[in-house]
Design a protein around this motif. Sequence first.
Motif, PDB file in Angstrom:
ATOM      1  N   TYR A  30      30.401  19.712  41.920  1.00 19.77           N
ATOM      2  CA  TYR A  30      29.772  20.750  42.905  1.00 19.77           C
ATOM      3  C   TYR A  30      30.628  21.672  43.362  1.00 19.77           C
ATOM      4  N   ALA A  31      30.302  22.968  43.414  1.00 20.75           N
ATOM      5  CA  ALA A  31      30.740  24.080  43.773  1.00 20.75           C
ATOM      6  C   ALA A  31      30.678  24.448  45.331  1.00 20.75           C
ATOM      7  N   VAL A  32      31.505  24.603  46.104  1.00 20.63           N
ATOM      8  CA  VAL A  32      31.167  24.903  47.728  1.00 20.63           C
ATOM      9  C   VAL A  32      31.456  26.302  47.943  1.00 20.63           C
ATOM     10  N   TYR A  33      30.463  26.721  48.628  1.00 20.35           N
ATOM     11  CA  TYR A  33      30.416  28.297  49.188  1.00 20.35           C
ATOM     12  C   TYR A  33      30.617  28.438  50.490  1.00 20.35           C
ATOM     13  N   CYS A  34      31.458  29.452  51.098  1.00 21.95           N
ATOM     14  CA  CYS A  34      31.581  29.852  52.254  1.00 21.95           C
ATOM     15  C   CYS A  34      31.067  31.409  52.140  1.00 21.95           C
ATOM     16  N   ASN A  35      29.976  31.606  53.000  1.00 23.68           N
ATOM     17  CA  ASN A  35      29.360  33.188  53.114  1.00 23.68           C
ATOM     18  C   ASN A  35      29.140  33.805  51.735  1.00 23.68           C
ATOM     19  N   ASN A  36      28.584  32.877  51.000  1.00 26.35           N
ATOM     20  CA  ASN A  36      28.199  33.138  49.555  1.00 26.35           C
ATOM     21  C   ASN A  36      29.301  33.478  48.460  1.00 26.35           C
ATOM     22  N   LYS A  37      30.417  33.094  48.898  1.00 29.64           N
ATOM     23  CA  LYS A  37      31.611  33.118  47.885  1.00 29.64           C
ATOM     24  C   LYS A  37      32.044  31.855  47.399  1.00 29.64           C
ATOM     25  N   VAL A  38      32.261  31.419  46.428  1.00 29.37           N
ATOM     26  CA  VAL A  38      32.820  30.220  45.923  1.00 29.37           C
ATOM     27  C   VAL A  38      34.279  30.143  46.238  1.00 29.37           C
ATOM     28  N   ILE A  39      34.486  29.041  47.309  1.00 35.50           N
ATOM     29  CA  ILE A  39      35.969  29.016  47.792  1.00 35.50           C
ATOM     30  C   ILE A  39      36.525  27.589  47.256  1.00 35.50           C
ATOM     31  N   GLY A  40      35.666  26.551  46.700  1.00 31.06           N
ATOM     32  CA  GLY A  40      36.145  25.479  45.977  1.00 31.06           C
ATOM     33  C   GLY A  40      35.398  24.787  45.216  1.00 31.06           C
ATOM     34  N   LEU A  41      35.705  23.691  44.752  1.00 31.12           N
ATOM     35  CA  LEU A  41      34.996  22.678  43.889  1.00 31.12           C
ATOM     36  C   LEU A  41      35.103  21.172  44.623  1.00 31.12           C
ATOM     37  N   ILE A  42      34.276  20.331  44.517  1.00 27.14           N
ATOM     38  CA  ILE A  42      34.351  19.022  44.605  1.00 27.14           C
ATOM     39  C   ILE A  42      34.110  18.322  43.559  1.00 27.14           C
ATOM     40  N   CYS A  43      35.036  17.569  42.984  1.00 28.76           N
ATOM     41  CA  CYS A  43      35.303  16.746  41.746  1.00 28.76           C
ATOM     42  C   CYS A  43      35.796  15.828  42.044  1.00 28.76           C
TER      43      CYS A  43
END
Length: 106
Positions: A30-43
């Motif tokens: 999963y990619a995690v977005y904050c305000n439409n910016k990718v801020i991180g990943l869940i792996c």
Amino acid sequence: MASSQEIVDFICEQIQDAGEIRSRKMFGEYAVYCNNKVIGLICQDSLYIKPTKAGRAYIGVPTEVPPYNGAKPYFLVEDQVEDREWLSELVRQTEQELPPPKKRTS
């Protein structure tokens, strides 16, 4: 082992105070977005935050590891994932330092 939806939902709930949060399944993780910016990943049920100067200053001495083989190192968030305020502030500072998303061309 792919990340569980329960972990993704939990992390997104933990950071909801940082801005508009959403996740998107990508390549089994999963990619995690904050305000439409990718801020991180869940792996593999772990949270990885994009490295920024602000994030490094906030964390102090981050654990930096690639979220998957061949990836650049990210900040690995371990026990702090339980601390909603701390985690939301890290996400907020990371998002503010990242450039706006590029416009898609058709």
